[in-house]
Write a protein that holds these residues in place. Structure first.
Motif, mmCIF file in Angstrom:
data_model
loop_
_atom_site.group_PDB
_atom_site.id
_atom_site.type_symbol
_atom_site.label_atom_id
_atom_site.label_comp_id
_atom_site.label_asym_id
_atom_site.label_seq_id
_atom_site.Cartn_x
_atom_site.Cartn_y
_atom_site.Cartn_z
ATOM 1 N N TYR A 220 -1.411 -16.029 -2.951
ATOM 2 C CA TYR A 220 -1.134 -14.689 -2.416
ATOM 3 C C TYR A 220 -0.910 -13.755 -3.607
ATOM 4 C CZ TYR A 220 1.430 -11.026 0.236
ATOM 5 O OH TYR A 220 1.849 -9.843 0.779
ATOM 6 N N SER B 269 0.743 -6.798 -6.519
ATOM 7 C CA SER B 269 1.544 -6.179 -7.575
ATOM 8 C C SER B 269 3.026 -6.500 -7.376
ATOM 9 C CB SER B 269 1.380 -4.655 -7.564
ATOM 10 O OG SER B 269 0.043 -4.290 -7.431
ATOM 11 N N PHE B 270 3.461 -6.554 -6.133
ATOM 12 C CA PHE B 270 4.859 -6.846 -5.803
ATOM 13 C C PHE B 270 5.809 -5.999 -6.660
ATOM 14 C CE2 PHE B 270 2.400 -10.793 -4.978
ATOM 15 C CZ PHE B 270 2.511 -10.789 -3.607
ATOM 16 N N GLY C 163 8.146 -7.173 3.903
ATOM 17 C CA GLY C 163 6.783 -7.356 4.419
ATOM 18 C C GLY C 163 6.039 -8.436 3.644
ATOM 19 N N HIS C 164 6.175 -8.418 2.322
ATOM 20 C CA HIS C 164 5.547 -9.459 1.494
ATOM 21 C C HIS C 164 6.156 -10.836 1.797
ATOM 22 C CE1 HIS C 164 4.931 -6.030 -1.614
ATOM 23 N NE2 HIS C 164 3.738 -6.320 -1.132
ATOM 24 N N ILE D 225 4.664 -12.286 4.953
ATOM 25 C CA ILE D 225 3.313 -12.836 4.744
ATOM 26 C C ILE D 225 3.404 -14.172 3.989
ATOM 27 C CG2 ILE D 225 1.051 -12.437 3.619
ATOM 28 C CD1 ILE D 225 1.534 -10.618 6.066
ATOM 29 N N LYS E 256 -2.510 -0.106 -14.191
ATOM 30 C CA LYS E 256 -1.638 0.468 -13.171
ATOM 31 C C LYS E 256 -0.222 0.513 -13.721
ATOM 32 C CE LYS E 256 -1.026 -0.434 -8.218
ATOM 33 N NZ LYS E 256 -1.360 -1.365 -7.135
ATOM 34 N N ARG F 66 -4.206 -12.219 1.860
ATOM 35 C CA ARG F 66 -3.823 -10.816 1.775
ATOM 36 C C ARG F 66 -3.203 -10.420 3.117
ATOM 37 N NH1 ARG F 66 -3.528 -8.165 -2.970
ATOM 38 N NH2 ARG F 66 -4.415 -6.246 -2.139
ATOM 39 N N GLY F 67 -2.375 -9.396 3.067
ATOM 40 C CA GLY F 67 -1.713 -8.950 4.295
ATOM 41 C C GLY F 67 -2.370 -7.670 4.801
ATOM 42 N N ARG G 154 -1.623 -4.331 7.236
ATOM 43 C CA ARG G 154 -0.627 -3.574 8.001
ATOM 44 C C ARG G 154 -1.288 -2.731 9.076
ATOM 45 N NH1 ARG G 154 1.813 -1.687 2.416
ATOM 46 N NH2 ARG G 154 -0.396 -2.020 2.042
ATOM 47 N N GLU H 11 -9.112 -3.510 1.424
ATOM 48 C CA GLU H 11 -9.077 -4.980 1.415
ATOM 49 C C GLU H 11 -10.482 -5.566 1.590
ATOM 50 O OE1 GLU H 11 -6.684 -6.944 0.641
ATOM 51 O OE2 GLU H 11 -5.003 -5.561 0.627
ATOM 52 N N THR I 65 0.501 -8.339 9.656
ATOM 53 C CA THR I 65 1.958 -8.261 9.538
ATOM 54 C C THR I 65 2.628 -8.129 10.901
ATOM 55 O OG1 THR I 65 3.713 -7.260 8.220
ATOM 56 C CG2 THR I 65 2.212 -5.745 9.315
ATOM 57 N N TYR J 82 7.192 -4.610 10.166
ATOM 58 C CA TYR J 82 6.944 -4.364 8.739
ATOM 59 C C TYR J 82 5.710 -3.498 8.494
ATOM 60 C CZ TYR J 82 10.063 -8.362 8.390
ATOM 61 O OH TYR J 82 11.121 -9.212 8.513
ATOM 62 N N LEU K 281 5.976 -0.709 5.991
ATOM 63 C CA LEU K 281 6.612 -0.992 4.687
ATOM 64 C C LEU K 281 5.611 -1.128 3.555
ATOM 65 C CD1 LEU K 281 9.384 -3.726 5.026
ATOM 66 C CD2 LEU K 281 9.602 -1.266 4.700
HETATM 67 P P1 ADP Z 1 -1.729 -4.623 -4.354
HETATM 68 O O1 ADP Z 1 -1.322 -3.650 -5.394
HETATM 69 O O2 ADP Z 1 -2.538 -5.777 -4.850
HETATM 70 O O3 ADP Z 1 -2.288 -4.036 -3.081
HETATM 71 P P2 ADP Z 1 0.812 -5.085 -3.061
HETATM 72 O O4 ADP Z 1 1.926 -5.774 -3.776
HETATM 73 O O5 ADP Z 1 0.992 -3.678 -2.672
HETATM 74 O O6 ADP Z 1 -0.390 -5.353 -3.994
HETATM 75 O O7 ADP Z 1 0.422 -5.920 -1.775
HETATM 76 C C1 ADP Z 1 -0.046 -7.232 -1.828
HETATM 77 C C2 ADP Z 1 -0.630 -7.612 -0.479
HETATM 78 O O8 ADP Z 1 0.400 -7.581 0.499
HETATM 79 C C3 ADP Z 1 -1.709 -6.658 0.047
HETATM 80 O O9 ADP Z 1 -2.679 -7.415 0.745
HETATM 81 C C4 ADP Z 1 -0.964 -5.755 0.987
HETATM 82 O O10 ADP Z 1 -1.816 -5.245 1.994
HETATM 83 C C5 ADP Z 1 0.049 -6.729 1.564
HETATM 84 N N1 ADP Z 1 1.241 -6.049 2.058
HETATM 85 C C6 ADP Z 1 1.991 -5.106 1.453
HETATM 86 N N2 ADP Z 1 3.017 -4.697 2.243
HETATM 87 C C7 ADP Z 1 2.903 -5.418 3.394
HETATM 88 C C8 ADP Z 1 3.625 -5.447 4.635
HETATM 89 N N3 ADP Z 1 4.661 -4.632 4.857
HETATM 90 N N4 ADP Z 1 3.221 -6.311 5.577
HETATM 91 C C9 ADP Z 1 2.154 -7.106 5.354
HETATM 92 N N5 ADP Z 1 1.413 -7.121 4.241
HETATM 93 C C10 ADP Z 1 1.778 -6.283 3.266
#
Ligand code: ADP
Length: 160
Positions: free
Chosen positions: A6, A9-10, A16-17, A20, A41, A85-86, A88, A96, A117, A121, A124
């Motif tokens: 998975y 950037s976290f 939410g993360h 997932i 970034k 990947r998640g 929303r 995506e 998700t 969430y 988020l």
């Molecule tokens: P990136 O910069 O790679 O998009 P993120 O850290 O923003 O990284 O997100 C990583 C993954 O988690 C992405 O697929 C994003 O769509 C998903 N994601 C982020 N927030 C949520 C959430 N609240 N619920 C489900 N999935 C999420």
């Protein structure tokens, strides 16, 4: 043994993360949460901080690693063929989809899995949380405690 990755950037990890990660960890034998080091970034938290926060939030769960460079190279290194990947909302889909297609071109053996998700969430994102926090918004329930503490240290609240 099926190992999934998975990546993200976290910056910082949110509930939410975590959701997932938990869903994915229940489906596969091993899950690696991979913190992306992206020199292009600008992140609020350093790669090390993002990793520490993810590790703290996910002690009950998977491995947290970081990677630098191309995701498909990392996938091959880790001997994993599944990217998690998640999703929303529909607005995530376009980005995506493009990413998944690009990774398919680069590494046809790798499959991207999307986990939808939970409704609670769906609004988020790391960005929205940082923005809200900056203006005094109550984000305590949206992130793990360690992240909330670091937000307070890192982002000074604006005097409104
Ligand atoms: P990136 O910069 O790679 O998009 P993120 O850290 O923003 O990284 O997100 C990583 C993954 O988690 C992405 O697929 C994003 O769509 C998903 N994601 C982020 N927030 C949520 C959430 N609240 N619920 C489900 N999935 C999420």
């Amino acid at each position: 043994m099926i190992r999934a990755v998975y990546p993200g950037s976290f910056d910082p990890i949110t509930n939410g993360h975590i959701y997932i990660s938990e869903r994915a960890a229940a489906l596969f034998d091993e899950l690696i949460v991979a913190v992306l080091v992206n020199p292009e970034k600008r992140s609020t938290f350093s790669e090390e901080e993002r990793q520490i926060m993810a590790r703290e939030a996910l002690v009950h769960l998977p491995k947290v690693k970081y990677f630098n460079g191309l995701l498909v190279d990392f996938m091959r290194q880790q001997q994993s063929r599944i990217i998690i990947r998640g999703l929303r909302a529909l607005s995530d889909f376009e980005y995506e989809f493009q990413l998944a297609q690009m990774n398919r071109q680069l590494a046809p053996e790798i499959e991207t899995f999307f986990i939808v998700t939970d409704a609670k969430y769906s609004y988020l994102s790391s960005r929205a949380i940082k923005d809200a926090f900056q203006f005094g918004g109550a984000v305590r329930d949206m992130v793990p405690p360690g992240v909330y503490r670091r937000l307070r240290e890192r982002i000074p609240p604006r005097n409104l």
